[in-house]
Design a protein around this motif. Structure first.
Motif, PDB file in Angstrom:
ATOM      1  N   SER A 292       0.767  -1.218   0.005  1.00  0.00           N
ATOM      2  CA  SER A 292      -0.047  -0.012  -0.060  1.00  0.00           C
ATOM      3  C   SER A 292       0.768   1.288  -0.009  1.00  0.00           C
ATOM      4  O   SER A 292       0.351   2.377  -0.551  1.00  0.00           O
ATOM      5  N   PHE A 293       1.869   1.431   0.768  1.00  0.00           N
ATOM      6  CA  PHE A 293       2.820   2.431   0.910  1.00  0.00           C
ATOM      7  C   PHE A 293       3.415   2.578  -0.549  1.00  0.00           C
ATOM      8  O   PHE A 293       3.648   3.776  -0.873  1.00  0.00           O
TER       9      PHE A 293
ATOM     10  N   TYR B 167       2.176   1.643  -3.394  1.00  0.00           N
ATOM     11  CA  TYR B 167       1.098   2.212  -4.332  1.00  0.00           C
ATOM     12  C   TYR B 167       0.886   3.703  -4.020  1.00  0.00           C
ATOM     13  O   TYR B 167       0.747   4.457  -4.920  1.00  0.00           O
ATOM     14  N   MET B 168       0.817   4.166  -2.886  1.00  0.00           N
ATOM     15  CA  MET B 168       0.559   5.704  -2.513  1.00  0.00           C
ATOM     16  C   MET B 168       1.858   6.594  -3.001  1.00  0.00           C
ATOM     17  O   MET B 168       1.605   7.582  -3.591  1.00  0.00           O
TER      18      MET B 168
ATOM     19  N   LEU C 186       1.454   6.844  -6.772  1.00  0.00           N
ATOM     20  CA  LEU C 186       0.279   7.459  -7.138  1.00  0.00           C
ATOM     21  C   LEU C 186       0.686   9.186  -6.670  1.00  0.00           C
ATOM     22  O   LEU C 186       0.228   9.909  -7.712  1.00  0.00           O
ATOM     23  N   LYS C 187       1.384   9.394  -5.830  1.00  0.00           N
ATOM     24  CA  LYS C 187       1.779  10.765  -5.343  1.00  0.00           C
ATOM     25  C   LYS C 187       2.700  11.402  -6.600  1.00  0.00           C
ATOM     26  O   LYS C 187       2.457  12.276  -6.896  1.00  0.00           O
TER      27      LYS C 187
ATOM     28  N   HIS D 139      -5.272  14.787   2.514  1.00  0.00           N
ATOM     29  CA  HIS D 139      -4.653  14.116   3.342  1.00  0.00           C
ATOM     30  C   HIS D 139      -4.458  14.605   4.917  1.00  0.00           C
ATOM     31  O   HIS D 139      -4.616  14.179   5.801  1.00  0.00           O
TER      32      HIS D 139
ATOM     33  N   GLU E 139      -0.289   5.412   4.214  1.00  0.00           N
ATOM     34  CA  GLU E 139      -0.579   6.777   3.589  1.00  0.00           C
ATOM     35  C   GLU E 139       0.243   7.800   4.415  1.00  0.00           C
ATOM     36  O   GLU E 139       0.694   8.703   4.069  1.00  0.00           O
TER      37      GLU E 139
ATOM     38  N   ALA F 180       3.859   7.746   3.237  1.00  0.00           N
ATOM     39  CA  ALA F 180       4.056   8.421   1.973  1.00  0.00           C
ATOM     40  C   ALA F 180       3.706   9.773   1.842  1.00  0.00           C
ATOM     41  O   ALA F 180       4.186  10.550   1.031  1.00  0.00           O
TER      42      ALA F 180
END
Length: 298
Positions: free
Chosen positions: A91-92, A94-95, A98-99, A125, A262, A265
């Motif tokens: 998930s990290f 991916y974030m 994405l960022k 955020h 999240e 990240a």
């Protein structure tokens, strides 16, 4: 807000120790870190910590994190947590991707649109951080949303604001409370059955709110703030239109608390700093100190 240079706020502590706000609370509960002061904001208190105590913890953090891992494994099961950590790492990643993609995509937008979308990213955020038990951050959210209104409402097509009507809040008077207890009813049940009496306190439009929609090309952000907070932001001759929405009792639940991947990240210090940089263009002074511990020692 004035903060002693010897004290650090949660965002600074997170950055110095490479941890999330949730782990700052864990350090405090575990006795590793003491709250040495507090700053009162409109929406809540912000804890402050001694910078020397934080500095002492820096080399100790690997050992502390290992002890947390052992404790969590014993409590929740090593196999289960191994899977959770693996998923959190994915998930990290991916974030982070994405960022990176987001900022690459908006890099060549016109300046106004680019700056607005960058602020929206960090405000998104910030809202999650605020919902994770850090209500003082809503002060910063309010400043950002108000700057959106001043700069964009009725001036371009980037921002639309709607009014969503909610119920009034009622507080039973002592007499009605006694009647509810005599009838073995909760205060909520008594209100539903009787509606209270003229002596009961009423806060009109307490659960009403404003919805802010920022849209440009394929990007869309939606934020909310209470009616009471934003009602004076608008010209009385150009009030936001009502949005047709089913009436409901109580508060509207929007957003969620930030999760660990999240927070790793998109660090809290980065979020606060970027939003305060955005506000600086409108002459608004910083609310929260963002100087890093290493910079403070130079």
């Amino acid at each position: 807000m004035l903060q002693s240079p010897k004290l650090l706020n949660p965002a600074q502590v997170c950055n110095a120790l490479d941890i999330t706000p949730g782990n700052v609370k864990r350090l405090t509960m575990g006795g590793y870190l003491e709250v040495k002061g507090q700053l009162q904001f409109k929406n809540g208190l912000m804890n402050l910590f001694n910078s020397e105590q934080v500095e002492i913890l820096i080399p100790k953090m690997p050992r502390i994190k290992q002890s947390w891992e052992r404790s969590d494994n014993n409590r929740y099961g090593a196999n289960r947590l191994a899977s959770t950590r693996q998923q959190e790492h994915k998930s990290f990643q991916y974030m982070m991707k994405l960022k990176e993609n987001y900022f690459n995509e908006i890099e060549h937008f016109p300046t106004t649109e680019k700056e607005l979308l960058e602020a929206c990213f960090y405000l998104y955020h910030l809202n999650h951080y605020a919902k994770a038990g850090n209500p003082y951050l809503y002060d910063l959210k309010e400043l950002v949303l108000r700057s959106f209104v001043r700069s964009h409402l009725n001036k371009n097509n980037l921002l639309k604001v709607h009014f969503i009507e909610g119920d009034n809040k009622m507080l039973l008077c002592p007499n009605c409370k006694a009647k509810a207890e005599d009838r073995n009813l909760s205060y909520v049940e008594y209100l539903e059955k009787t509606g209270g009496c003229p002596a009961c306190a009423r806060e009109y439009k307490y659960y009403s709110l404003y919805e802010f929609i920022i849209a440009y090309r394929d990007y869309l952000f939606c934020f909310h703030t209470p009616y009471k907070t934003a009602k004076r932001w608008f010209d009385r001759t150009h009030l936001p239109p009502h949005k047709n929405s089913p009436r409901r009792e109580g508060a509207y639940a929007f957003g969620r608390a930030i999760y660990n991947a999240e927070a790793r990240a998109v660090e809290l210090l980065e979020v606060v700093q970027k939003l305060q940089d955005f506000l600086a263009a409108y002459g608004i002074k910083p609310l929260i100190e963002t100087k890093r511990l290493n910079a403070a020692r130079v």
